[in-house]
Design a protein around this motif. Sequence first.
Motif, mmCIF file in Angstrom:
data_model
loop_
_atom_site.group_PDB
_atom_site.id
_atom_site.type_symbol
_atom_site.label_atom_id
_atom_site.label_comp_id
_atom_site.label_asym_id
_atom_site.label_seq_id
_atom_site.Cartn_x
_atom_site.Cartn_y
_atom_site.Cartn_z
ATOM 1 N N TYR A 1 -23.849 9.711 77.678
ATOM 2 C CA TYR A 1 -23.213 9.442 76.628
ATOM 3 C C TYR A 1 -21.729 10.299 76.607
ATOM 4 C CZ TYR A 1 -21.226 10.178 71.928
ATOM 5 O OH TYR A 1 -20.304 10.097 70.729
ATOM 6 N N VAL A 2 -20.622 9.850 76.647
ATOM 7 C CA VAL A 2 -19.376 10.430 76.932
ATOM 8 C C VAL A 2 -18.506 10.678 75.629
ATOM 9 C CG1 VAL A 2 -17.431 10.696 78.554
ATOM 10 C CG2 VAL A 2 -19.306 10.001 79.501
ATOM 11 N N LEU A 3 -17.927 11.744 75.231
ATOM 12 C CA LEU A 3 -17.043 11.891 74.015
ATOM 13 C C LEU A 3 -15.803 12.586 75.108
ATOM 14 C CD1 LEU A 3 -15.901 11.457 71.373
ATOM 15 C CD2 LEU A 3 -16.987 13.767 70.776
ATOM 16 N N HIS A 4 -15.010 11.985 75.404
ATOM 17 C CA HIS A 4 -13.861 12.311 76.227
ATOM 18 C C HIS A 4 -12.529 12.429 75.578
ATOM 19 C CE1 HIS A 4 -10.651 12.153 79.627
ATOM 20 N NE2 HIS A 4 -10.970 13.335 79.833
ATOM 21 N N ARG A 5 -11.990 13.312 75.771
ATOM 22 C CA ARG A 5 -10.527 13.285 75.127
ATOM 23 C C ARG A 5 -9.523 13.950 76.216
ATOM 24 N NH1 ARG A 5 -11.975 9.946 72.881
ATOM 25 N NH2 ARG A 5 -12.449 9.759 70.504
ATOM 26 N N ALA A 6 -8.543 13.413 76.728
ATOM 27 C CA ALA A 6 -7.920 13.762 77.809
ATOM 28 C C ALA A 6 -7.039 15.153 77.484
ATOM 29 C CB ALA A 6 -6.944 12.559 78.329
ATOM 30 N N TRP A 7 -6.817 15.250 76.334
ATOM 31 C CA TRP A 7 -5.915 16.711 75.964
ATOM 32 C C TRP A 7 -6.795 17.742 75.752
ATOM 33 C CZ3 TRP A 7 -6.068 12.279 72.938
ATOM 34 C CH2 TRP A 7 -7.121 12.055 71.642
ATOM 35 N N VAL A 8 -8.042 17.692 75.944
ATOM 36 C CA VAL A 8 -8.919 18.775 75.940
ATOM 37 C C VAL A 8 -9.539 19.143 77.118
ATOM 38 C CG1 VAL A 8 -11.055 19.678 74.642
ATOM 39 C CG2 VAL A 8 -9.701 18.119 73.343
ATOM 40 N N GLY A 9 -9.279 20.395 77.528
ATOM 41 C CA GLY A 9 -9.723 20.871 79.160
ATOM 42 C C GLY A 9 -10.921 20.703 79.328
#
Length: 161
Positions: free
Chosen positions: A120-128
């Motif tokens: 399960y991935v909750l990825h936001r590119a703007w969060v390091g």
Amino acid sequence: MSDTRAATQSVRYRERLRVPWWFWPPALGLAALIATEVNMGVAALPDWVPFAVLLPVAAATLLWMGRWEVRVVDGVDGRTEAELWAGPAHLPVGVIARSAEVPKSAKSAALGRQLDPAAYVLHRAWVGPMVLVVLDDPDDPTPYWLVSCRHPDRVLAALRS
């Protein structure tokens, strides 16, 4: 989940994954540029209409992009265990075998060739950074969660408390 249950939970950690402030000027500038192009191309349209439509659309898009929350909540009145919420998904803390911080420098490796398709991935590119949460639940085919968060140390502390 009912609203009464959510109201009785105490929050150990909460973070909304909003877009950074510096996303707003380019997005609104792009919307204004497109509105200007529409004004130049459609003479019959009042000048204000493209701006009145496209600027709110740009703002709504940025708000929509930052809608997800990461939070760790206590159980309801001591009857249930604490849970990790990442966007729409939630996970009881009791099924977490181990957890660790994924620094910004290791994020591309964790999301690239090493990524398990069942994770399960909750990825936001703007969060390091991210948090890696490995599960020990025989009923769940998900081996681990990868969740973007700005303060992984606080998330991990909330999970362990």
